[in-house]
Motif scaffolding. Structure first.
Motif, short mmCIF file in Angstrom:
data_model
loop_
_atom_site.label_atom_id
_atom_site.label_comp_id
_atom_site.label_asym_id
_atom_site.label_seq_id
_atom_site.Cartn_x
_atom_site.Cartn_y
_atom_site.Cartn_z
N LEU A 1 -37.51 -37.28 -29.07
CA LEU A 1 -37.32 -37.59 -30.49
C LEU A 1 -38.63 -37.94 -31.18
O LEU A 1 -38.64 -38.15 -32.40
N SER A 2 -39.73 -38.04 -30.45
CA SER A 2 -41.02 -38.30 -31.08
C SER A 2 -41.62 -37.03 -31.69
O SER A 2 -42.56 -37.11 -32.48
N PHE A 3 -41.07 -35.87 -31.33
CA PHE A 3 -41.57 -34.62 -31.90
C PHE A 3 -41.15 -34.49 -33.36
O PHE A 3 -40.15 -35.05 -33.79
N GLN A 4 -41.92 -33.70 -34.09
CA GLN A 4 -41.49 -33.29 -35.42
C GLN A 4 -40.71 -32.00 -35.27
O GLN A 4 -41.16 -31.06 -34.59
N PHE A 5 -39.56 -31.95 -35.92
CA PHE A 5 -38.69 -30.80 -35.79
C PHE A 5 -38.76 -29.94 -37.04
O PHE A 5 -38.90 -30.45 -38.16
N CYS A 6 -38.63 -28.65 -36.84
CA CYS A 6 -38.70 -27.71 -37.95
C CYS A 6 -37.44 -27.79 -38.81
O CYS A 6 -36.47 -28.47 -38.47
N SER A 7 -37.46 -27.09 -39.92
CA SER A 7 -36.39 -27.23 -40.91
C SER A 7 -35.03 -26.80 -40.37
O SER A 7 -33.99 -27.30 -40.81
N ARG A 8 -34.99 -25.87 -39.43
CA ARG A 8 -33.72 -25.40 -38.88
C ARG A 8 -33.36 -26.28 -37.68
O ARG A 8 -33.91 -26.12 -36.60
N LEU A 9 -32.40 -27.20 -37.85
CA LEU A 9 -32.08 -28.19 -36.84
C LEU A 9 -30.75 -27.89 -36.15
O LEU A 9 -30.00 -28.79 -35.82
N GLU A 10 -30.46 -26.61 -35.94
CA GLU A 10 -29.23 -26.22 -35.26
C GLU A 10 -29.46 -26.18 -33.75
O GLU A 10 -30.36 -25.49 -33.26
N ILE A 11 -28.67 -26.95 -33.03
CA ILE A 11 -28.75 -27.01 -31.57
C ILE A 11 -27.67 -26.10 -30.99
O ILE A 11 -26.47 -26.37 -31.16
N ASP A 12 -28.07 -25.04 -30.33
CA ASP A 12 -27.10 -24.09 -29.77
C ASP A 12 -26.59 -24.62 -28.43
O ASP A 12 -26.87 -24.10 -27.36
N HIS A 13 -25.81 -25.71 -28.54
CA HIS A 13 -25.28 -26.39 -27.36
C HIS A 13 -24.09 -27.23 -27.83
O HIS A 13 -23.84 -27.34 -29.03
N PHE A 14 -23.35 -27.84 -26.84
CA PHE A 14 -22.23 -28.69 -27.25
C PHE A 14 -22.57 -30.17 -27.13
O PHE A 14 -21.75 -31.03 -27.42
N PHE A 15 -23.79 -30.48 -26.69
CA PHE A 15 -24.29 -31.86 -26.73
C PHE A 15 -25.81 -31.81 -26.76
O PHE A 15 -26.43 -30.76 -26.54
N CYS A 16 -26.43 -32.94 -27.05
CA CYS A 16 -27.89 -33.01 -27.12
C CYS A 16 -28.46 -33.07 -25.70
O CYS A 16 -28.18 -34.01 -24.97
N GLU A 17 -29.23 -32.07 -25.35
CA GLU A 17 -29.88 -32.01 -24.05
C GLU A 17 -31.36 -31.76 -24.28
O GLU A 17 -31.74 -30.90 -25.08
N ALA A 18 -32.20 -32.50 -23.60
CA ALA A 18 -33.64 -32.48 -23.87
C ALA A 18 -34.25 -31.08 -23.88
O ALA A 18 -34.99 -30.74 -24.82
N PRO A 19 -33.99 -30.21 -22.88
CA PRO A 19 -34.61 -28.88 -22.92
C PRO A 19 -34.24 -28.08 -24.15
O PRO A 19 -35.06 -27.30 -24.67
N THR A 20 -33.01 -28.26 -24.67
CA THR A 20 -32.60 -27.53 -25.86
C THR A 20 -33.31 -28.03 -27.10
O THR A 20 -33.72 -27.25 -27.97
#
Length: 312
Positions: free
Chosen positions: A162-181
């Motif tokens: 969560l210390s990274f800056q994320f780009c404008s498209r914040l869609e996670i192609d998964h069913f839960f938050c997983e670090a590699p994704t």
């Protein structure tokens, strides 16, 4: 230039669409989750209530069941809520908590399975020294150590991710938050973190796995020297079932966390994640506990007591 976005919520795309086939699969997943929670909850209850199960082996089994309950409850409720309501957003804090709890119980299970294999090694290869080598102090130390090592991995990976800056498209192609994704959504260079994650996986996966394989190799060597065919077949059946669960958990985790980035596929990761977050927690009580004679006797005793209470 794409600017980092650190305030928007993530969007979990989920596991299922709203087709008839996916609705059926969603129902199957809920049934599996319900069975998993009931089965694991029963193991925790029985090991707490029945004095015959107040042994190191069953204490470790109850810790495994508790971890399985938490694993399912960390990932599935949010997925089910998003599928039923259409509300698929999750805050970055909520995503961090998912990563933390998932890695705490997932990493804890890796070390706990190693502790359980050591317990079985002592029971088979050194039965006369079992009380000394597997004292309650040793048992509690291994259980607490499993929780703490898992939690330390969870804190580090959640904080760094969560210390990274994320780009404008914040869609996670998964069913839960997983670090590699989540790493795929970062705008900057993540190679250092990917190397750090690889080192964590070596410590959290390969070291416990090597201990498990060593323990079961020594157990099988001892079994082959047994004169009783019945005892040998029973030991082989127990070891093979335990190793099947270990292979499923470790194989899936290594596939997701230690595969090179260039070979990653979101669909493959989701399918594999289903195995070790949903299916394996249901299988563990059946393989490790409910086939055991002492556990089945404790279950019968519990059912008789419940029947007696109803008749009163």
């Amino acid at each position: 230039m794409v600017h980092g976005n650190t305030t928007s919520d993530f969007i979990l795309l989920g596991l299922f669409d709203h087709t008839t086939a996916h609705q059926f699969l969603f129902g199957v997943v809920l049934a599996v989750v319900f069975t998993s929670i009931i089965g694991n909850g029963l193991i925790v209850l029985l090991t707490h209530q029945d004095s015959q199960l107040h042994k190191p082996m069953y204490f470790l089994l109850s810790q495994l069941s508790l971890m399985d309950i938490l694993l399912v409850c960390t990932t599935v409720p949010k997925m089910a809520h998003g599928y039923l309501t259409g509300e698929k957003s999750i805050s970055q804090a909520g995503c961090g908590l998912q990563i933390f709890f998932f890695l705490t119980v997932g990493g804890g299970e890796c070390f706990l399975l190693a502790a359980m294999s050591y317990d079985r090694y002592v029971a088979v290869c050194h039965p006369l020294r079992y009380a000394t080598l597997m004292s309650w102090q040793m048992c509690l130390t291994m259980a607490l150590g499993s929780w703490l090592l898992g939690a330390s991995d969870g804190v580090m990976q959640a904080a760094v991710t969560l210390s990274f800056q994320f780009c404008s498209r914040l869609e996670i192609d998964h069913f839960f938050c997983e670090a590699p994704t989540l790493v795929h959504l970062a705008c900057g260079d993540t190679s250092a973190f990917e190397y750090f994650m690889y080192i964590c996986c070596v410590l959290m996966l390969l070291i416990p796995l090597s201990l498990i394989l060593t323990s079961y190799s020594l157990i099988l060597a001892a079994v082959l020297r047994m004169r009783s065919t019945e005892a040998r077949e029973k030991a082989f059946a127990t070891c093979s079932s335990h190793l099947a669960v270990v292979s499923l958990i470790y194989g899936a985790a290594i596939f997701v966390y230690m595969r090179p980035t260039s070979y990653r596929s979101a669909n493959h990761d989701k399918v594999v994640s289903v195995f070790y977050t949903i299916l394996t927690p249901m299988m563990n009580p059946l393989i490790y506990s409910l086939r055991n004679k002492e556990v089945k006797e404790a279950l019968r005793k519990c059912l008789r007591q419940c029947g007696a209470l109803k008749s009163d």
